[in-house]
Design an enzyme around this catalytic site. Structure first.
Site, PDB file in Angstrom:
ATOM      1  N   VAL A  27      41.198  53.149  37.554  1.00 26.79           N
ATOM      2  CA  VAL A  27      41.690  52.878  38.915  1.00 26.79           C
ATOM      3  C   VAL A  27      40.689  51.954  39.602  1.00 26.79           C
ATOM      4  O   VAL A  27      39.523  52.310  39.734  1.00 26.79           O
ATOM      5  CB  VAL A  27      41.829  54.179  39.743  1.00 26.79           C
ATOM      6  CG1 VAL A  27      42.419  53.879  41.113  1.00 26.79           C
ATOM      7  CG2 VAL A  27      42.674  55.214  39.009  1.00 26.79           C
TER       8      VAL A  27
ATOM      9  N   PHE B 114      39.100  45.897  20.823  1.00 28.35           N
ATOM     10  CA  PHE B 114      38.112  44.835  21.047  1.00 28.35           C
ATOM     11  C   PHE B 114      38.792  43.638  21.702  1.00 28.35           C
ATOM     12  O   PHE B 114      38.689  42.511  21.249  1.00 28.35           O
ATOM     13  CB  PHE B 114      37.429  44.472  19.720  1.00 28.35           C
ATOM     14  CG  PHE B 114      36.058  43.864  19.911  1.00 28.35           C
ATOM     15  CD1 PHE B 114      35.084  44.513  20.659  1.00 28.35           C
ATOM     16  CD2 PHE B 114      35.737  42.643  19.337  1.00 28.35           C
ATOM     17  CE1 PHE B 114      33.813  43.964  20.838  1.00 28.35           C
ATOM     18  CE2 PHE B 114      34.474  42.081  19.507  1.00 28.35           C
ATOM     19  CZ  PHE B 114      33.512  42.742  20.263  1.00 28.35           C
TER      20      PHE B 114
ATOM     21  N   THR C 255      41.935  50.587  24.127  1.00 30.28           N
ATOM     22  CA  THR C 255      43.151  49.950  23.587  1.00 30.28           C
ATOM     23  C   THR C 255      44.163  49.838  24.740  1.00 30.28           C
ATOM     24  O   THR C 255      43.949  50.369  25.825  1.00 30.28           O
ATOM     25  CB  THR C 255      43.746  50.740  22.395  1.00 30.28           C
ATOM     26  OG1 THR C 255      44.194  52.016  22.841  1.00 30.28           O
ATOM     27  CG2 THR C 255      42.718  50.931  21.280  1.00 30.28           C
TER      28      THR C 255
ATOM     29  N   ASP D 156      52.177  50.559  36.306  1.00 33.09           N
ATOM     30  CA  ASP D 156      50.717  50.530  36.367  1.00 33.09           C
ATOM     31  C   ASP D 156      50.228  51.239  37.648  1.00 33.09           C
ATOM     32  O   ASP D 156      49.308  52.077  37.581  1.00 33.09           O
ATOM     33  CB  ASP D 156      50.251  49.059  36.345  1.00 33.09           C
ATOM     34  CG  ASP D 156      48.769  48.911  36.546  1.00 33.09           C
ATOM     35  OD1 ASP D 156      48.011  49.215  35.615  1.00 33.09           O
ATOM     36  OD2 ASP D 156      48.351  48.505  37.651  1.00 33.09           O
TER      37      ASP D 156
ATOM     38  N   GLY E 250      39.459  49.066  38.546  1.00 33.17           N
ATOM     39  CA  GLY E 250      38.590  48.255  37.682  1.00 33.17           C
ATOM     40  C   GLY E 250      37.126  48.559  37.976  1.00 33.17           C
ATOM     41  O   GLY E 250      36.684  49.704  37.831  1.00 33.17           O
TER      42      GLY E 250
ATOM     43  N   LYS F 162      48.046  54.898  37.995  1.00 34.27           N
ATOM     44  CA  LYS F 162      46.826  55.061  38.797  1.00 34.27           C
ATOM     45  C   LYS F 162      47.008  56.165  39.842  1.00 34.27           C
ATOM     46  O   LYS F 162      46.080  56.911  40.138  1.00 34.27           O
ATOM     47  CB  LYS F 162      46.474  53.720  39.454  1.00 34.27           C
ATOM     48  CG  LYS F 162      46.019  52.682  38.413  1.00 34.27           C
ATOM     49  CD  LYS F 162      46.015  51.269  38.952  1.00 34.27           C
ATOM     50  CE  LYS F 162      45.530  50.267  37.928  1.00 34.27           C
ATOM     51  NZ  LYS F 162      45.806  48.876  38.283  1.00 34.27           N
TER      52      LYS F 162
ATOM     53  N   LYS G 119      44.866  53.708  30.562  1.00 33.90           N
ATOM     54  CA  LYS G 119      45.493  54.616  31.528  1.00 33.90           C
ATOM     55  C   LYS G 119      46.586  55.483  30.910  1.00 33.90           C
ATOM     56  O   LYS G 119      46.939  56.522  31.446  1.00 33.90           O
ATOM     57  CB  LYS G 119      46.115  53.799  32.672  1.00 33.90           C
ATOM     58  CG  LYS G 119      45.115  53.023  33.488  1.00 33.90           C
ATOM     59  CD  LYS G 119      45.791  52.130  34.499  1.00 33.90           C
ATOM     60  CE  LYS G 119      46.365  50.878  33.896  1.00 33.90           C
ATOM     61  NZ  LYS G 119      45.535  49.715  33.811  1.00 33.90           N
TER      62      LYS G 119
ATOM     63  N   GLU H 129      50.577  41.569  32.948  1.00 32.79           N
ATOM     64  CA  GLU H 129      50.458  42.306  31.688  1.00 32.79           C
ATOM     65  C   GLU H 129      51.405  41.705  30.648  1.00 32.79           C
ATOM     66  O   GLU H 129      52.454  41.150  31.004  1.00 32.79           O
ATOM     67  CB  GLU H 129      50.869  43.775  31.896  1.00 32.79           C
ATOM     68  CG  GLU H 129      50.036  44.535  32.910  1.00 32.79           C
ATOM     69  CD  GLU H 129      48.753  45.120  32.331  1.00 32.79           C
ATOM     70  OE1 GLU H 129      48.562  45.101  31.100  1.00 32.79           O
ATOM     71  OE2 GLU H 129      47.928  45.578  33.138  1.00 32.79           O
TER      72      GLU H 129
HETATM   73  N1  HSE Z   1      47.901  44.790  35.685  1.00 32.04           N
HETATM   74  C1  HSE Z   1      46.869  45.461  36.408  1.00 32.04           C
HETATM   75  C2  HSE Z   1      46.790  44.895  37.813  1.00 32.04           C
HETATM   76  C3  HSE Z   1      45.564  45.326  35.682  1.00 32.04           C
HETATM   77  O1  HSE Z   1      47.413  43.860  38.073  1.00 32.04           O
HETATM   78  O2  HSE Z   1      46.165  45.484  38.673  1.00 32.04           O
HETATM   79  C4  HSE Z   1      44.526  46.332  36.077  1.00 32.04           C
HETATM   80  O3  HSE Z   1      44.900  47.641  35.810  1.00 32.04           O
END
Ligand code: HSE
Length: 336
Positions: A151, A8, A95, A219, A153, A223, A124, A208
C-alpha cells in the site's frame, strides 16, 4: 541474513541494486548483512549460498530474459523446490499480483512460513485473498510477516497508521490508492478523453499489464483489504469490497465536478462499509492530489483527520519499502 527473492522484475532488480549500494551503511547502522542466496523467476533459478552477484544477475536477466543461466548451464529448479530445500531466514515475494488465485505467490508465502522463514510480500494478491489466514499461519509458525510496499509503494502508509497513530482509535479513512487511475482522471479534468488519457498512461508505463486491475478498481480494492485488516482489525477479503472502477466516468461528470470546485477521484473508503468507487471531492481537500500521487486521510477519535501523501508505485520506491521491512524484521527477531 539469507534471502530468497521470488520474482526478478522491476521491483526485484531495484531491491537487489539497493542492497548492493547500501551494504556498508546497512551493516554500520543496523548490523544488517543481507545476502541474496537465491533468485527465481518464471523460467528458473540462480543460487549461491555465499550471495549472488547483483550486476551479473541483472546482466543475465537482460540477456536471456531469465536468471536461469546465471551459472552458465540452465537451472530449471522451480520456486517451490527452492523454498522447500534451501536454508534462508527471509523470503521476499515480488511476483506479479493476481486476484483470481494469487498464485504462485500464495504457495511461496505458505511454504516459506511453514519452513520458519520470515516473509516480506510486495505482492498484493495473497493478502487480498487470504489476509486473515496468512496472519494466522505466520503466528502459528512464529514468523514475521511484513508487507509495507503493498500500500503506497515507498510511502509508509501502513506504518503511519499502525505505529505513528498507536494508541489512537482510527474511526474511518478515505484514500486515493491507485496512481494510474488518478493520472487518468487528472488528465480528463484537464480536458482529455478517457481513451486518450488511458493511451497516455500506457505510453508512460503506468498501466498494469492487465489494465483491468487499475481501471476496474481491483488494485485499489486489494489495498483497501490490506488496510482494513491491518489497521482496523477487520477480517475481510476481496469479496467484501463494493467495487466500481473508472470506466464509466465521463467528461460531463468531470466538467460538472470542476464547476463545483471538486474533482472526481477513485476513492477507497472504510467507514460503515468498504467501498472503492469514483467520488467527487473538494479541490481544497488535502486528499485531492493529482497525477500519479497517492493520498490517504485517516480520521481518529482524538487527533482528528491526518493525510499522508506520496508516490504509490515505482521500482526503487517499492524496493525501499522492502528494506524498511527487512530492518524491522532484523530488529524484531533479535529482541529477546
Ligand atoms: N497499478 C498500481 C498503481 C501500481 O497505479 O497505483 C502500484 O500498486
Amino acid at each position: 541474513m539469507r534471502i530468497i527473492l521470488c520474482g526478478f522484475g522491476v521491483v526485484g532488480q531495484s531491491f537487489a541494486k539497493l542492497l548492493e549500494s547500501r551494504s556498508e551503511d546497512l551493516y554500520a547502522r543496523y548490523g544488517l548483512k543481507p545476502r541474496i542466496v537465491c533468485v527465481f523467476d518464471r523460467k528458473g533459478s540462480a543460487n549461491d549460498p555465499s550471495g549472488l552477484d547483483t550486476s551479473k544477475l541483472i546482466d543475465v536477466k537482460k540477456k536471456y530474459g531469465s536468471v536461469n543461466r546465471y551459472s552458465g548451464a540452465f537451472d530449471n529448479t522451480s520456486g517451490t523446490q527452492n523454498i522447500n530445500n534451501l536454508e534462508a531466514e527471509v523470503l521476499i515475494e515480488a511476483t506479479e499480483s493476481n486476484y483470481k488465485d494469487a498464485e504462485p505467490g500464495m504457495t511461496h508465502i505458505i511454504d516459506a512460513m511453514k519452513r520458519g522463514m520470515h516473509v516480506i510480500s510486495v505482492n498484493k494478491g495473497p493478502l487480498a485473498l487470504a489476509f486473515p489466514s496468512l496472519m494466522e499461519l505466520a503466528d502459528y509458525n512464529r514468523v514475521l510477516f511484513r508487507f509495507s510496499g503493498t500500500v503506497g509503494g515507498g510511502t509508509p502508509i501502513l506504518d503511519f497508521a499502525k505505529n505513528s497513530l498507536r494508541g489512537e482509535r482510527i474511526v474511518s479513512f478515505d484514500g486515493i490508492l491507485n496512481g494510474t487511475t488518478n493520472y487518468i482522471l487528472t488528465n480528463m479534468a484537464d480536458g482529455m478523453s478517457f481513451d486518450d488519457a488511458l493511451d497516455d498512461a500506457k505510453k508512460k508505463g503506468y498501466v498494469e499489464a492487465d489494465e483491468s486491475l487499475d481501471l476496474d478498481g481491483l488494485d485499489a480494492a486489494a489495498k483497501l483489504v490490506i488496510l482494513a485488516n491491518w489497521i482496523m482489525g477487520m477480517k475481510v477479503t476481496m469479496p467484501d469490497i463494493k467495487r466500481t472502477g473508472i470506466r464509466n466516468v465521463d467528461s460531463d461528470e468531470i466538467k460538472h465536478a470542476t464547476e463545483k470546485n471538486c474533482a472526481i477521484k477513485l476513492i477507497a473508503s472504510c467507514n460503515k462499509e468498504l467501498i472503492v468507487a469514483p467520488k467527487a471531492i473538494a479541490a481544497d481537500d488535502p486528499l485531492c492530489v493529482s497525477g500519479t500521487l497517492n493520498a490517504i486521510s485517516f480520521t481518529s477519535e482524538q487527533s482528528g483527520t491526518q493525510t499522508i501523501i506520496g508516490r504509490g508505485a515505482g521500482g526503487i520506491e517499492t524496493a525501499s519499502s522492502i528494506l524498511r521491512d527487512l530492518i524491522d524484521i532484523r530488529n524484531e527477531s533479535t529482541k529477546t
